[in-house]
Scaffold this motif. Sequence first.
Motif, PDB file in Angstrom:
ATOM      1  N   THR A  95       5.366   3.624  -3.773  1.00  0.00           N
ATOM      2  CA  THR A  95       5.467   4.441  -2.559  1.00  0.00           C
ATOM      3  C   THR A  95       6.426   5.596  -2.833  1.00  0.00           C
ATOM      4  OG1 THR A  95       7.183   2.932  -1.748  1.00  0.00           O
ATOM      5  CG2 THR A  95       4.955   2.594  -0.905  1.00  0.00           C
ATOM      6  N   ARG A 141       1.728  -7.668  -1.321  1.00  0.00           N
ATOM      7  CA  ARG A 141       0.736  -8.206  -0.379  1.00  0.00           C
ATOM      8  C   ARG A 141      -0.199  -9.217  -1.022  1.00  0.00           C
ATOM      9  NH1 ARG A 141       1.965  -2.873   0.613  1.00  0.00           N
ATOM     10  NH2 ARG A 141       2.895  -2.511   2.658  1.00  0.00           N
ATOM     11  N   ARG A 175       9.292   8.545  -1.339  1.00  0.00           N
ATOM     12  CA  ARG A 175      10.335   8.749  -0.339  1.00  0.00           C
ATOM     13  C   ARG A 175      10.527  10.242  -0.103  1.00  0.00           C
ATOM     14  NH1 ARG A 175       9.222   4.106  -0.018  1.00  0.00           N
ATOM     15  NH2 ARG A 175      10.649   2.326   0.152  1.00  0.00           N
ATOM     16  N   PRO A 210       7.873  -7.096   4.601  1.00  0.00           N
ATOM     17  CA  PRO A 210       8.210  -7.195   6.023  1.00  0.00           C
ATOM     18  C   PRO A 210       6.954  -6.910   6.825  1.00  0.00           C
ATOM     19  CG  PRO A 210       8.959  -5.080   5.146  1.00  0.00           C
ATOM     20  CD  PRO A 210       8.312  -5.823   4.000  1.00  0.00           C
ATOM     21  N   MET A 211       6.779  -7.586   7.930  1.00  0.00           N
ATOM     22  CA  MET A 211       5.569  -7.385   8.737  1.00  0.00           C
ATOM     23  C   MET A 211       5.899  -7.217  10.218  1.00  0.00           C
ATOM     24  SD  MET A 211       2.812 -10.048   7.218  1.00  0.00           S
ATOM     25  CE  MET A 211       3.940 -11.362   7.019  1.00  0.00           C
ATOM     26  N   GLY A 212       5.459  -6.067  10.731  1.00  0.00           N
ATOM     27  CA  GLY A 212       5.506  -5.855  12.181  1.00  0.00           C
ATOM     28  C   GLY A 212       4.111  -6.022  12.747  1.00  0.00           C
ATOM     29  N   GLY A 213       3.145  -6.147  11.856  1.00  0.00           N
ATOM     30  CA  GLY A 213       1.745  -6.261  12.268  1.00  0.00           C
ATOM     31  C   GLY A 213       1.392  -7.678  12.674  1.00  0.00           C
ATOM     32  N   GLN A 238      -3.669 -10.842   7.943  1.00  0.00           N
ATOM     33  CA  GLN A 238      -3.049 -10.324   6.719  1.00  0.00           C
ATOM     34  C   GLN A 238      -2.947 -11.472   5.718  1.00  0.00           C
ATOM     35  OE1 GLN A 238      -0.007  -7.194   6.996  1.00  0.00           O
ATOM     36  NE2 GLN A 238       0.224  -7.735   9.151  1.00  0.00           N
ATOM     37  N   ARG A 291      12.323  -3.765  -5.710  1.00  0.00           N
ATOM     38  CA  ARG A 291      11.754  -4.321  -4.479  1.00  0.00           C
ATOM     39  C   ARG A 291      10.631  -3.419  -3.982  1.00  0.00           C
ATOM     40  NH1 ARG A 291      10.473  -3.401   0.116  1.00  0.00           N
ATOM     41  NH2 ARG A 291      11.392  -1.333  -0.155  1.00  0.00           N
ATOM     42  N   HIS A 292       9.462  -3.981  -3.862  1.00  0.00           N
ATOM     43  CA  HIS A 292       8.330  -3.282  -3.265  1.00  0.00           C
ATOM     44  C   HIS A 292       7.641  -4.275  -2.349  1.00  0.00           C
ATOM     45  CE1 HIS A 292       8.787   0.012  -6.081  1.00  0.00           C
ATOM     46  NE2 HIS A 292       8.830  -0.867  -7.074  1.00  0.00           N
ATOM     47  N   SER A 293       6.991  -3.781  -1.334  1.00  0.00           N
ATOM     48  CA  SER A 293       6.248  -4.686  -0.451  1.00  0.00           C
ATOM     49  C   SER A 293       5.058  -5.240  -1.210  1.00  0.00           C
ATOM     50  CB  SER A 293       5.779  -3.938   0.794  1.00  0.00           C
ATOM     51  OG  SER A 293       6.892  -3.663   1.615  1.00  0.00           O
TER      52      SER A 293
HETATM   53  C1  LIG Z   1       9.292  -3.056  10.323  1.00  0.00           C
HETATM   54  C2  LIG Z   1       8.235  -3.036   9.255  1.00  0.00           C
HETATM   55  C3  LIG Z   1       6.983  -3.515   9.517  1.00  0.00           C
HETATM   56  C4  LIG Z   1       6.013  -3.553   8.517  1.00  0.00           C
HETATM   57  N1  LIG Z   1       4.815  -4.136   8.778  1.00  0.00           N
HETATM   58  C5  LIG Z   1       3.939  -4.345   7.774  1.00  0.00           C
HETATM   59  C6  LIG Z   1       2.764  -5.097   7.984  1.00  0.00           C
HETATM   60  O1  LIG Z   1       2.508  -5.624   9.065  1.00  0.00           O
HETATM   61  N2  LIG Z   1       1.920  -5.273   6.935  1.00  0.00           N
HETATM   62  C7  LIG Z   1       2.169  -4.753   5.711  1.00  0.00           C
HETATM   63  O2  LIG Z   1       1.364  -4.960   4.807  1.00  0.00           O
HETATM   64  N3  LIG Z   1       3.287  -4.013   5.471  1.00  0.00           N
HETATM   65  C8  LIG Z   1       4.181  -3.814   6.464  1.00  0.00           C
HETATM   66  N4  LIG Z   1       5.357  -3.136   6.234  1.00  0.00           N
HETATM   67  C9  LIG Z   1       5.660  -2.652   4.875  1.00  0.00           C
HETATM   68  C10 LIG Z   1       5.664  -1.125   4.744  1.00  0.00           C
HETATM   69  O3  LIG Z   1       4.342  -0.653   4.721  1.00  0.00           O
HETATM   70  C11 LIG Z   1       6.411  -0.754   3.457  1.00  0.00           C
HETATM   71  O4  LIG Z   1       7.744  -1.186   3.546  1.00  0.00           O
HETATM   72  C12 LIG Z   1       6.402   0.754   3.166  1.00  0.00           C
HETATM   73  O5  LIG Z   1       5.098   1.193   2.935  1.00  0.00           O
HETATM   74  C13 LIG Z   1       7.270   1.113   1.966  1.00  0.00           C
HETATM   75  O6  LIG Z   1       6.837   0.405   0.819  1.00  0.00           O
HETATM   76  P1  LIG Z   1       7.817  -0.528  -0.001  1.00  0.00           P
HETATM   77  O7  LIG Z   1       8.325  -1.600   0.944  1.00  0.00           O
HETATM   78  O8  LIG Z   1       6.984  -1.110  -1.087  1.00  0.00           O
HETATM   79  O9  LIG Z   1       8.958   0.291  -0.498  1.00  0.00           O
HETATM   80  C14 LIG Z   1       6.319  -3.045   7.232  1.00  0.00           C
HETATM   81  C15 LIG Z   1       7.581  -2.532   6.981  1.00  0.00           C
HETATM   82  C16 LIG Z   1       8.542  -2.543   7.960  1.00  0.00           C
HETATM   83  C17 LIG Z   1       9.917  -2.041   7.637  1.00  0.00           C
END
Ligand SMILES: Cc1cc2nc3c(=O)[nH]c(=O)nc-3n(C[C@H](O)[C@H](O)[C@H](O)COP(=O)(O)O)c2cc1C
Length: 211
Positions: free
Chosen positions: A197, A20, A199, A160-163, A73, A16-18
């Motif tokens: 990423t 985009r 840790r 996940p996005m808080g943005g 985004q 699992r990786h974020s």
């Molecule tokens: C609460 C929360 C909000 C986040 N908001 C954004 C966001 O708005 N846009 C984005 O591209 N990534 C966002 N992320 C992703 C983080 O950047 C990402 O989880 C972190 O860099 C670790 O990378 P990984 O998820 O690939 O392990 C968010 C993550 C969390 C937990």
Amino acid sequence: MTTQVVQDFHQVVKERHSVRYYDPTVKISKAELEEILAEATLAPSSSNLQPWRFLVIDDQELKQKLHPIAYNQKQVLDASAVIAVFGDMEWFEKAEQIYTASVEAGYMTEEVKQQFVATANNGYRNMDDARKKSIVHIDGGLVSMQLMLAARARGYDTVPMGGFDGAKFKEAFEVPAHYENIMLIAIGKAAQPGRPTVRLPLSEITSWNAF
Ligand SMILES: Cc1cc2nc3c(=O)[nH]c(=O)nc-3n(C[C@H](O)[C@H](O)[C@H](O)COP(=O)(O)O)c2cc1C
């Protein structure tokens, strides 16, 4: 047709990786999104009261509407869906319903149910807003994490996005006033892998028995 579910937990967690960048041609069916959501809701919650609520946005026009609210985004447009996770600040209103179902399933006696309902009413209802928010954010975070792992187990990706502008989002999507924004989660099939990423080392973040 649903994709095969990966069984190896370690593989799911490590892969699992974020993500985009999504393949905009991939549509996850409603049935499969519901399977993922149902698995997510097996997450634990305070008194099992499950304060999480979801809005699944998979309509392209609505994704266009969300795009500027989420600060443009790109994943909002290209992912198969964006799932908004909320915490219902009146979550305890479902105590009677949840514990009655537990009695009917044979998991709890009527007497225990009455105690649980009383606790929900006396405890949660009278809490101040800050404590209520803390509870729905903790439970909302747990369900969100489980959703992302359930998606990965099926070969899908998430971010996940808080943005996003929370107030504008609530207005534009007519979110009930008592729903607290937790996060948005884009879900789909990666067009490009998420970036690696790092840790912090465990030794720096973990103490054993005392600080
Ligand atoms: C609460 C929360 C909000 C986040 N908001 C954004 C966001 O708005 N846009 C984005 O591209 N990534 C966002 N992320 C992703 C983080 O950047 C990402 O989880 C972190 O860099 C670790 O990378 P990984 O998820 O690939 O392990 C968010 C993550 C969390 C937990």
